[in-house]
Design an enzyme around this catalytic site. Sequence first.
Site, PDB file in Angstrom:
ATOM      1  N   GLY A 130      12.985  46.847  51.822  1.00  0.00           N
ATOM      2  CA  GLY A 130      12.122  47.704  52.642  1.00  0.00           C
ATOM      3  C   GLY A 130      11.695  48.935  51.860  1.00  0.00           C
ATOM      4  O   GLY A 130      11.628  48.938  50.632  1.00  0.00           O
ATOM      5  N   GLY A 131      11.469  50.019  52.595  1.00  0.00           N
ATOM      6  CA  GLY A 131      11.027  51.261  51.965  1.00  0.00           C
ATOM      7  C   GLY A 131      12.038  51.800  50.975  1.00  0.00           C
ATOM      8  O   GLY A 131      11.697  52.621  50.113  1.00  0.00           O
ATOM      9  N   GLY A 174     -12.037  50.223  20.390  1.00  0.00           N
ATOM     10  CA  GLY A 174     -11.443  51.187  21.323  1.00  0.00           C
ATOM     11  C   GLY A 174      -9.928  51.215  21.194  1.00  0.00           C
ATOM     12  O   GLY A 174      -9.295  52.255  21.423  1.00  0.00           O
ATOM     13  N   ALA A 175      -9.340  50.073  20.841  1.00  0.00           N
ATOM     14  CA  ALA A 175      -7.883  50.024  20.735  1.00  0.00           C
ATOM     15  C   ALA A 175      -7.402  50.853  19.541  1.00  0.00           C
ATOM     16  O   ALA A 175      -6.317  51.432  19.574  1.00  0.00           O
ATOM     17  CB  ALA A 175      -7.414  48.581  20.622  1.00  0.00           C
TER      18      ALA A 175
HETATM   19  C1  HXC Z   1      23.156  48.812  59.704  1.00  0.00           C
HETATM   20  C2  HXC Z   1      23.706  47.042  58.377  1.00  0.00           C
HETATM   21  C3  HXC Z   1      22.422  47.070  57.785  1.00  0.00           C
HETATM   22  C4  HXC Z   1      21.503  48.042  58.242  1.00  0.00           C
HETATM   23  C5  HXC Z   1      23.539  45.500  56.893  1.00  0.00           C
HETATM   24  N1  HXC Z   1      24.359  46.039  57.789  1.00  0.00           N
HETATM   25  N2  HXC Z   1      22.349  46.081  56.883  1.00  0.00           N
HETATM   26  N3  HXC Z   1      24.065  47.914  59.317  1.00  0.00           N
HETATM   27  N4  HXC Z   1      21.922  48.895  59.187  1.00  0.00           N
HETATM   28  N5  HXC Z   1      20.279  48.138  57.741  1.00  0.00           N
HETATM   29  C6  HXC Z   1      25.741  45.691  58.070  1.00  0.00           C
HETATM   30  C7  HXC Z   1      25.891  44.362  58.792  1.00  0.00           C
HETATM   31  O1  HXC Z   1      25.770  44.540  60.175  1.00  0.00           O
HETATM   32  C8  HXC Z   1      27.298  43.994  58.380  1.00  0.00           C
HETATM   33  O2  HXC Z   1      28.211  44.735  59.164  1.00  0.00           O
HETATM   34  C9  HXC Z   1      27.419  44.503  56.999  1.00  0.00           C
HETATM   35  O3  HXC Z   1      26.406  45.489  56.848  1.00  0.00           O
HETATM   36  C10 HXC Z   1      27.169  43.452  55.946  1.00  0.00           C
HETATM   37  O4  HXC Z   1      25.950  42.798  56.238  1.00  0.00           O
HETATM   38  P1  HXC Z   1      25.823  41.204  56.193  1.00  0.00           P
HETATM   39  O5  HXC Z   1      24.539  40.858  56.837  1.00  0.00           O
HETATM   40  O6  HXC Z   1      27.072  40.599  56.757  1.00  0.00           O
HETATM   41  O7  HXC Z   1      25.811  40.945  54.644  1.00  0.00           O
HETATM   42  P2  HXC Z   1      24.991  39.854  53.836  1.00  0.00           P
HETATM   43  O8  HXC Z   1      25.105  38.528  54.489  1.00  0.00           O
HETATM   44  O9  HXC Z   1      25.439  39.996  52.417  1.00  0.00           O
HETATM   45  O10 HXC Z   1      23.458  40.312  53.938  1.00  0.00           O
HETATM   46  C11 HXC Z   1      23.006  41.517  53.384  1.00  0.00           C
HETATM   47  C12 HXC Z   1      21.572  41.849  53.847  1.00  0.00           C
HETATM   48  C13 HXC Z   1      21.521  41.807  55.378  1.00  0.00           C
HETATM   49  C14 HXC Z   1      20.603  40.860  53.221  1.00  0.00           C
HETATM   50  C15 HXC Z   1      21.234  43.237  53.288  1.00  0.00           C
HETATM   51  O11 HXC Z   1      22.599  42.595  55.916  1.00  0.00           O
HETATM   52  C16 HXC Z   1      20.241  42.323  55.918  1.00  0.00           C
HETATM   53  O12 HXC Z   1      19.259  41.621  55.924  1.00  0.00           O
HETATM   54  N6  HXC Z   1      20.325  43.559  56.416  1.00  0.00           N
HETATM   55  C17 HXC Z   1      19.153  44.200  57.008  1.00  0.00           C
HETATM   56  C18 HXC Z   1      18.164  44.563  55.940  1.00  0.00           C
HETATM   57  C19 HXC Z   1      17.024  45.321  56.499  1.00  0.00           C
HETATM   58  O13 HXC Z   1      16.125  44.741  57.126  1.00  0.00           O
HETATM   59  N7  HXC Z   1      17.106  46.624  56.409  1.00  0.00           N
HETATM   60  C20 HXC Z   1      16.146  47.525  56.965  1.00  0.00           C
HETATM   61  C21 HXC Z   1      15.025  47.500  55.954  1.00  0.00           C
HETATM   62  S1  HXC Z   1      13.791  48.586  56.387  1.00  0.00           S
HETATM   63  P3  HXC Z   1      29.692  44.211  59.504  1.00  0.00           P
HETATM   64  O14 HXC Z   1      30.242  45.226  60.420  1.00  0.00           O
HETATM   65  O15 HXC Z   1      29.524  42.856  60.111  1.00  0.00           O
HETATM   66  O16 HXC Z   1      30.418  44.159  58.191  1.00  0.00           O
HETATM   67  C22 HXC Z   1      14.223  49.929  55.613  1.00  0.00           C
HETATM   68  C23 HXC Z   1      13.264  51.004  55.874  1.00  0.00           C
HETATM   69  C24 HXC Z   1      13.448  52.086  54.877  1.00  0.00           C
HETATM   70  O17 HXC Z   1      15.175  50.056  54.936  1.00  0.00           O
HETATM   71  C25 HXC Z   1      12.222  52.924  54.967  1.00  0.00           C
HETATM   72  C26 HXC Z   1      12.273  54.027  54.008  1.00  0.00           C
HETATM   73  C27 HXC Z   1      10.956  54.729  53.992  1.00  0.00           C
END
Ligand code: HXC
Length: 531
Positions: free
Chosen positions: A183-184, A418-419
């Site tokens: 993401g971001g 030019g290069a």
């Molecule tokens: C809260 C999160 C989290 C999140 C993961 N966890 N991402 N908790 N916020 N964004 C937690 C899970 O609930 C889990 O908790 C633990 O972390 C491990 O995650 P898993 O899914 O079990 O691990 P894995 O299978 O290795 O997968 C990793 C992952 C997946 C691919 C990163 O967790 C995922 O897709 N997470 C969401 C990614 C995402 O969409 N993020 C937001 C992006 S947008 P427990 O308690 O079960 O251990 C963004 C905007 C930023 O970031 C903008 C900035 C400008």
Amino acid sequence: MELETAKNAKSPRPPAASVRNLRTAVEKAMAGGGKARVDAQKAKGKFSARERIHYLLDEGSFQELDLLVSTRATEFGLKDKDIPGDGVITGFGQINGREVCVYAQDFTVLGGSLGLAHAQKICKIMDLAHENRVPVIGLLDSGGARIQEGVDSLDGYAEIFYRNVKSSGVIPQISVILGPCAGGAVYSPALTDFVFMVEGTSHMFVTGPDVVKAATGEEVSFDGLGGSEAHSSKSGVCHFVAKSEPDCFRQVRELVGYLPQSRFEKAPRVANPDPIRRSVPLLEKMCDLDPRRPYRIHHIIWQIADEHKFFEVQSAYAKNIVTGFCRMGGEVVGIVANNPAHLAGALDINASDKAARFIRMLNAFNIPVLTLVDVPGYWPGVQQEHGGIIRHGAKILHAYAEATVPKITVILRKAYGGAYIAMSSKHMRGDFNFALPCAEIAVMGPAGAVEILYSRDIAACKNEDEKLALKAKLSAEYAAKFASPYQTASTGSLDEVIEPAQLRYKVVRALRFLKDKRLPGAHENRGNIPL
Ligand code: HXC
């Protein structure tokens, strides 16, 4: 006697003040997300955040800050959760005895996700690095914005991005991707000077494979979309790829050795055991080579660098131009070199972006540029023109012209059109411009020039054989006039045509002469915008 009395007296302090309590709190905070999650992290072939800091820094040098910080958010069950250090370890330590600031996201704690306190810890360490003029290194392993904390998480990212930009070109900023970065969140590394990834475990993307499939119908794996191969060779986001985490930290430490602590310093000089007058006989062979024969420019760089060491940056991206660091006579130098082994060393869109950003980074951090030229021109084609080769190619010109650091240029073989101008030519304010005797400097190569200059004579030939013979004769005449460095030397656009074997010595002497070069604007702050 006094101590004895104190020991026996009943302490008026509450139990929370005891050292034992501090130790218990620290131990709990240092356990991260607990054994099960740490084991899961290991099972993926990843180190824990603390192990990473241990590998990165000099033994025992790490001083942790904010260990006891935790989130104040309470929604979505966060109130009942233990979130040690809010999922990020921050502090300062040393690399080869020089101070650096570090943060390491801990994936075992809520997936290393970024909440408000997590972001505040990172911001505090970034501020500390900026104010104390030391590099900042981020070890990223995170699920991105902490979903439970809503817009607080997004604002936290904004605070980090803002600091990335304010520190750009002031202190070196290094991002090491050691897990997901989605993401971001990808935009913090993108704003830093260098991005490292590890094969198999690092992933960066704005939208993951599922969203890509839903939006465009394209099917792609995590690795195919945002793995180290994709970002080092296709997108150019990543500068260095490592085979494993220890290999990655070794590379980060090596890179830091080539950089100053900030824009207010020069890169560290080292004692140089390699004689500066060491002659480079291989370079004499350059002048016997068929001018059309490709060769890897690395062979030349290894020959002239101190102890034959070259630390390449973005080695897999836009291979037609090579960028990296070496030392010459003990001084750090940034190399920008055309590579005839790839696209004949021509400049295309990606090569222009790669070189221009590297030159701007060198200029920001007071590192001299050595430009090695063997370039037939800009790469032709509709795709290049419509892709904006005019706009991208202009970035090299801009980068060289604005650079106030010492600039030394050596034309090894071709320097056309030019290069020729773009590759730090004399009139773009190269400080010392050298050429080997086999250099060819002209508006264009003989074949193209003859076609334009003598098109009518060629069209008037009776048959193909006659055409070929005429073109060969005219090309030879043109080459005799322009395929040499002497016309350019006669105008002063070259400072010297040098003996090839003396190249190393000439460059070291030039660098030493230029070491106190000062130009107006040299002290201005110069950001390293991602190009
Ligand atoms: C809260 C999160 C989290 C999140 C993961 N966890 N991402 N908790 N916020 N964004 C937690 C899970 O609930 C889990 O908790 C633990 O972390 C491990 O995650 P898993 O899914 O079990 O691990 P894995 O299978 O290795 O997968 C990793 C992952 C997946 C691919 C990163 O967790 C995922 O897709 N997470 C969401 C990614 C995402 O969409 N993020 C937001 C992006 S947008 P427990 O308690 O079960 O251990 C963004 C905007 C930023 O970031 C903008 C900035 C400008």
